[in-house]
Design an enzyme around this catalytic site. Sequence first.
Site, PDB file in Angstrom:
ATOM      1  N   ASP A  51       3.615   9.667  -0.407  1.00 10.11           N
ATOM      2  CA  ASP A  51       2.439   8.871  -0.037  1.00 10.11           C
ATOM      3  C   ASP A  51       2.185   7.851  -1.143  1.00 10.11           C
ATOM      4  OD1 ASP A  51       0.090   8.032   1.259  1.00 10.11           O
ATOM      5  OD2 ASP A  51      -0.462  10.089   1.771  1.00 10.11           O
ATOM      6  N   HIS A  57       0.816  -1.220   0.000  1.00  7.44           N
ATOM      7  CA  HIS A  57       0.000   0.000   0.000  1.00  7.44           C
ATOM      8  C   HIS A  57       0.850   1.271   0.000  1.00  7.44           C
ATOM      9  CE1 HIS A  57      -4.032  -1.824   0.915  1.00  7.44           C
ATOM     10  NE2 HIS A  57      -3.218  -2.852   1.076  1.00  7.44           N
TER      11      HIS A  57
HETATM   12  P1  ADP Z   1      -2.935   6.385   5.340  1.00  9.20           P
HETATM   13  O1  ADP Z   1      -3.332   5.065   4.799  1.00  9.20           O
HETATM   14  O2  ADP Z   1      -1.469   6.657   5.281  1.00  9.20           O
HETATM   15  O3  ADP Z   1      -3.484   6.682   6.691  1.00  9.20           O
HETATM   16  P2  ADP Z   1      -4.807   7.478   3.376  1.00  9.20           P
HETATM   17  O4  ADP Z   1      -5.138   8.897   3.066  1.00  9.20           O
HETATM   18  O5  ADP Z   1      -4.576   6.637   2.186  1.00  9.20           O
HETATM   19  O6  ADP Z   1      -3.565   7.499   4.375  1.00  9.20           O
HETATM   20  O7  ADP Z   1      -5.994   6.816   4.189  1.00  9.20           O
HETATM   21  C1  ADP Z   1      -6.433   7.346   5.397  1.00  9.20           C
HETATM   22  C2  ADP Z   1      -7.804   6.770   5.715  1.00  9.20           C
HETATM   23  O8  ADP Z   1      -8.084   7.035   7.094  1.00  9.20           O
HETATM   24  C3  ADP Z   1      -8.901   7.428   4.903  1.00  9.20           C
HETATM   25  O9  ADP Z   1      -9.879   6.475   4.580  1.00  9.20           O
HETATM   26  C4  ADP Z   1      -9.449   8.490   5.859  1.00  9.20           C
HETATM   27  O10 ADP Z   1     -10.812   8.753   5.678  1.00  9.20           O
HETATM   28  C5  ADP Z   1      -9.212   7.874   7.216  1.00  9.20           C
HETATM   29  N1  ADP Z   1      -8.913   8.935   8.194  1.00  9.20           N
HETATM   30  C6  ADP Z   1      -7.880   9.796   8.168  1.00  9.20           C
HETATM   31  N2  ADP Z   1      -7.960  10.663   9.210  1.00  9.20           N
HETATM   32  C7  ADP Z   1      -9.066  10.334   9.891  1.00  9.20           C
HETATM   33  C8  ADP Z   1      -9.691  10.852  11.073  1.00  9.20           C
HETATM   34  N3  ADP Z   1      -9.190  11.891  11.757  1.00  9.20           N
HETATM   35  N4  ADP Z   1     -10.807  10.233  11.489  1.00  9.20           N
HETATM   36  C9  ADP Z   1     -11.298   9.182  10.829  1.00  9.20           C
HETATM   37  N5  ADP Z   1     -10.769   8.659   9.717  1.00  9.20           N
HETATM   38  C10 ADP Z   1      -9.660   9.222   9.252  1.00  9.20           C
HETATM   39  C1  G6P Z   2      -1.222   2.915   6.366  1.00  8.34           C
HETATM   40  C2  G6P Z   2      -0.546   1.583   6.130  1.00  8.34           C
HETATM   41  C3  G6P Z   2      -1.373   0.458   6.749  1.00  8.34           C
HETATM   42  C4  G6P Z   2      -1.630   0.753   8.210  1.00  8.34           C
HETATM   43  C5  G6P Z   2      -2.280   2.120   8.377  1.00  8.34           C
HETATM   44  C6  G6P Z   2      -2.508   2.511   9.813  1.00  8.34           C
HETATM   45  O1  G6P Z   2      -2.426   2.917   5.706  1.00  8.34           O
HETATM   46  O2  G6P Z   2      -0.368   1.385   4.729  1.00  8.34           O
HETATM   47  O3  G6P Z   2      -0.707  -0.779   6.617  1.00  8.34           O
HETATM   48  O4  G6P Z   2      -2.456  -0.230   8.788  1.00  8.34           O
HETATM   49  O5  G6P Z   2      -1.449   3.099   7.769  1.00  8.34           O
HETATM   50  O6  G6P Z   2      -1.334   2.401  10.535  1.00  8.34           O
HETATM   51  P1  G6P Z   2      -1.223   1.460  11.827  1.00  8.34           P
HETATM   52  O7  G6P Z   2       0.235   1.483  12.162  1.00  8.34           O
HETATM   53  O8  G6P Z   2      -2.075   2.126  12.851  1.00  8.34           O
HETATM   54  O9  G6P Z   2      -1.711   0.110  11.452  1.00  8.34           O
END
Ligand code: ADP
Ligand code: G6P
Length: 473
Positions: free
Chosen positions: A370, A163
């Site tokens: 990202d 991912h």
């Molecule tokens: P990452 O996987 O690195 O966290 P992404 O932007 O690809 O970054 O995905 C983040 C996911 O988490 C999204 O589906 C988003 O809606 C959710 N998310 C991010 N911040 C919050 C928050 N403060 N509360 C709830 N959901 C969140």
């Molecule tokens: C990103 C990573 C995931 C991970 C998520 C939340 O989306 O690609 O593998 O699960 O962040 O991070 P955490 O360390 O809380 O699992």
Amino acid sequence: MSDGSEFVVVANRLPVDRVVGEDGTPSWRRSPGGLVSAIAPLMRRRQGTWIGWAGKADEKLEPFQEDGMALVPVFQSSEDVELYYEGFSNATLWPLYHDVVAPPVYDRAMWDAYVRVNRRFAEVTAAVAGEGSIVWIQDYQLQLVPKMLRELRPDLRIGFFLHIPFPPLELFWQLPWRRQILEGLLGADLVGFQLPGAASNFVRLCRRLLDARYSKQDVYWDDRVVRARAFPISVDVEELHDLIERPDVRARAKEIREDLGGGTVLLGVDRLDYTKGITQRLEAFGELFGDGDLKPGEAVFAQIATPSRERVEQYQLLRDQIEQQVGRINGEHSELGTTVVHYLHTSYDRKELAALYLAADVMVVTPLRDGMNLVAKEYVACRDDLRGTLVLSEFAGAAGELGRGAFLVNPYDIDGLKETLLKAIHTEPAEQAKRMRTMRRRVQEHDVDRWARSFLDELETPAEPQVAEPQPA
Ligand code: ADP
Ligand code: G6P
């Protein structure tokens, strides 16, 4: 071997975390991050089994059902959490794969724990998967599982999807255990990446580091063909559409706008992570007030940051840095009753997130690196009114797909970021609609269902027989 599940997802985390309330009552809460957002809808539809950790150390849990999914918890001791999860996964691999935006830690005890926990995941999966079934392993925490699982269960069809970005050769080369990681991934039949460049990095590394034979994006290894392909991940457009249709969500969006004072609303939604460029965007926004380009009340920034990996040092440093920065910006530029930056260190449910997206005039997504960034796509999927603008980092995987409609920025360039924020704030509605329409077309046509289907179709297609002699190493 069991006559168990036909479709198995393996990820470090289960889609829900076990939380225990103050009165001792346990409950389940959605796990953070993009992986869960993408895979959960698919699992509900496919009725597969999800193998992962329930988010708490030293807890032995039995398999259970939740939200239409069969979940199989994998145990992690406190030491595993410290060395495998916080250590090798999030203090070594995470920064290394994100362009070393923080210095990676190379520690042998962490590596040993990574091997140990990956083996545990492979063993649990081998016991749960039915004969000849499809197993889809997720992300950087489990890169050794494909090889370990194949050794235990050669009958399985094994896919792996990363991912996060896959680094170029020059960076990956730093890793003391670079060979083992590549060999681990080569246990899969199909290795999926977000972008074609990452798949090419992988093939190039297999060639240079392992002397593997290859042809285009196929690697010949152990008398098998391992395919490396790009599958840009996406969002559940249908789920988001249903949310924004709800009158309570619409009403909440209106209320949020009123609460924020009626000026232009800029929004950031992220896990609190140093890869997300949160300090850069706040710096740029704050300076616009110092320069006189914005006045308090004219524009307001709401930054929502989900707590993440809170015991890892770099995350603690970032949290302190952001808290100080928000305090400084508000101290210098807010007026009584008119705050310029609202910072919320919390996680929201999907309804509240959808309302926030609807309330935002400018969505600010500025990661330093990202894999994809789902927040950018979620925002676009929610704006059926064709309003709002997206400021998007060139270093987010999503820039490739949304670049024609978004305002692209280099988040390291604070002056460029300031200029772009102003442009986005002042975009006329007709121009907003034109840009949003372009982005929406892309996201609607390439939603998470299509992503999963294309990965699984490719995985289920038998590898082409070797027609020509592949390139020598
Ligand atoms: P990452 O996987 O690195 O966290 P992404 O932007 O690809 O970054 O995905 C983040 C996911 O988490 C999204 O589906 C988003 O809606 C959710 N998310 C991010 N911040 C919050 C928050 N403060 N509360 C709830 N959901 C969140
Ligand atoms: C990103 C990573 C995931 C991970 C998520 C939340 O989306 O690609 O593998 O699960 O962040 O991070 P955490 O360390 O809380 O699992």
